[in-house]
Structures are given as C-alpha cells and as structure tokens.
Scaffold this motif. Structure first.
Motif, PDB file in Angstrom:
ATOM      1  N   GLN A  40      32.716  19.874 -49.020  1.00 57.23           N
ATOM      2  CA  GLN A  40      33.392  20.849 -48.170  1.00 57.23           C
ATOM      3  C   GLN A  40      32.965  22.276 -48.505  1.00 57.23           C
ATOM      4  N   VAL A  41      32.786  22.552 -49.786  1.00 57.59           N
ATOM      5  CA  VAL A  41      32.346  23.888 -50.205  1.00 57.59           C
ATOM      6  C   VAL A  41      30.929  24.163 -49.730  1.00 57.59           C
ATOM      7  N   ILE A  42      30.052  23.157 -49.817  1.00 59.96           N
ATOM      8  CA  ILE A  42      28.660  23.319 -49.402  1.00 59.96           C
ATOM      9  C   ILE A  42      28.569  23.680 -47.928  1.00 59.96           C
ATOM     10  N   VAL A  43      29.457  23.120 -47.112  1.00 57.14           N
ATOM     11  CA  VAL A  43      29.460  23.418 -45.687  1.00 57.14           C
ATOM     12  C   VAL A  43      30.157  24.744 -45.396  1.00 57.14           C
ATOM     13  N   ALA A  44      31.266  25.001 -46.085  1.00 57.46           N
ATOM     14  CA  ALA A  44      32.099  26.166 -45.767  1.00 57.46           C
ATOM     15  C   ALA A  44      31.481  27.485 -46.216  1.00 57.46           C
ATOM     16  N   VAL A  45      30.832  27.503 -47.382  1.00 60.59           N
ATOM     17  CA  VAL A  45      30.322  28.767 -47.941  1.00 60.59           C
ATOM     18  C   VAL A  45      29.339  29.478 -47.000  1.00 60.59           C
TER      19      VAL A  45
END
Length: 277
Positions: A244-249
C-alpha cells in the motif's frame, strides 16, 4: 485562406476547430493502432500477460525487497499463486474485440504527445505570445508525466491487482477463472487512469492560471486527498502495508508537486496584478 483571429471566431468556428482536433487525433490514434497490429503478438505475450507470470520484474523486485526488510517471503509471488490466475475467453468474438481495443489503446498511449499538440494548438489563440512559446515545454513535460504514470500503472498497480485477485478466495469451492475482457479492462483502466492522474500537476497549473484553484484550497483539502489516495491504494494492492505504501507514496508526491506548482503560479499571477495596478 488565412486562419481567423480569435476575436473574429464565432462559437460555431470554435466548434469547427474542436471537431477537426478530434478528427486529426482520432486518425493519428487509428494509424498507430494499425502499426501496433503487426507487433500484437509481442504486445500480448510479453506486455499484456507479463504480470500474470511469477517471474515478472515487479514480483522479483518485491521479493528482493521483502528479504531486505526481513519479511522473508511474505510479499513474494510464487508460480503456485500465478497458476490460479486463469484467463479464458467465453465469447465468440471475444479475442477479436480484445485485439482491436488493445491496438486502439496502444495507439492512444503512443499518440498522446500528438493529441497534446493538437490540444495546445486549439487553446493557444487564447494565450499570450510569451505563453505560446512554451509549447515544446508543455508537450514534453505533459508527455513525460503521462508516460511515467503509464509505467507506474503497468509495473506497480497492475501486478499488485493481479497478485491480489489471483490469491483472494472466499472459499476453496470457488475457482478463479477470469474472462479476458475483465482482465484486459483492468489493465487498460489501471494504466490509463495512472497516466491521467500523473497529469495532475499540468491540470492544476492551468486551473490556477484561470483562477479556479488556489494553493490554500489544495492545502485545505490535503487530508481528504490523502484519505482518498490511501483508499485507492488499499483497493488495488494486497492487504499488506508495504504494498500500500509503494502505491500511495508516488501519488502523494504528485499531489504535493501540484500544490507547489499552484503556489508558484499563484505568486506570479499576484506579482503581475500588482505591476499592472
């Protein structure tokens, strides 16, 4: 016949210009689509169905990252996981329609810089002479952002989605067998939506120039934007924080860049207003 000046053009003249913009853009997309037809085998086997293979570059990267972060194989994708992702055709004309629409989609993506050029020619009569000189810069940065978004959608969003839907089960009784239309639709939506989202800084630039958006407005609703981005990233990724972090950042970075651009444009507009007053 000399082209009419903006002040001389009626509403119907503008509609006529817009019609020819759409005609030329459509012809360019169809022409590129015909060219891509001759390399359709590569497009499908390597590009379209690449994320359905366990040795896809994104899965290898996430697996290496998982090991480096001490998560063992928690976000690694195995051949067993991908074996459950079965794509089937259930319609007589299904594969023909898929071929046609993939070629058209490829034509749109590859022809996007030309479409931008046509849009620029359409809006340029309403711009100042100094702004018209920025045509090449506009085409370059807009195209760059779009292609970066397409790559982000293809190498991040699509593999995450494939991995999630391949392994998600409500019961062992139900087998995952996806229609080719459903899979292709997911790939097209993810790639094009990501490409258009990365155009946000350009859109914010023009909206700020027109006075429709201000930096304070974007900053005020920053929390809502973060929530929406996190929800989107949670939907398209497996249920783990790293994915989720990889997509959101990157999406949050794009939004922050948009705010920065809006602030710069807003300050320049205020300086011009002060000089003319």
């Amino acid at each position: 016949m000399a082209k009419k000046q903006l002040s001389e053009m009626s509403f119907l003249d503008h509609l006529e210009e817009l019609r020819w913009l759409l005609v030329r853009s459509t012809m360019a997309v169809l022409l590129i689509a015909i060219v891509t037809f001759f390399v359709s085998d590569y497009i499908f086997d390597v590009i379209i169905f690449g994320p359905t293979k366990a040795d896809f570059i994104t899965y290898r990267f996430f697996c290496d990252l998982s090991h480096q972060l001490g998560f063992a194989d928690s976000i690694c994708v195995s051949q067993t996981d991908m074996a459950s992702f079965i794509i089937q055709n259930t319609e007589v004309e299904g594969q023909v329609n898929t071929l046609v629409w993939i070629c058209i989609t490829a034509g749109f993506i590859l022809g996007f810089p030309y479409i931008l050029w046509e849009i620029w020619k359409f809006i340029s009569p309403a711009l100042y002479e100094k702004e018209k000189k920025n045509a090449k810069r506009f085409i370059f940065f807009s195209s760059l952002l779009f292609f970066l978004g397409v790559l982000f959608g293809y190498f991040v969003v699509v593999p995450m989605s494939v991995n999630f839907f391949a392994t998600f089960k409500i019961s062992d009784v139900v087998k995952n067998q996806f229609s080719i239309a459903s899979y292709i639709g997911m790939v097209k939506t993810s790639v094009i939506a990501s490409g258009l989202f990365f155009e946000l800084p350009i859109i914010i630039y023009f909206l700020t120039k027109l006075g429709l958006v201000t930096p304070s407005f974007l900053r005020k609703y920053w929390r809502y934007a973060v929530v929406i981005i996190l929800i989107v990233s949670a939907i398209v990724t497996p249920p783990d924080v790293v994915s989720q972090v990889i997509v959101a950042v990157p999406m949050l970075i794009i939004y922050e860049i948009s705010i920065l651009i809006s602030r710069i444009v807003y300050k320049n507009q205020n300086k011009k207003d002060e000089q003319t007053s």
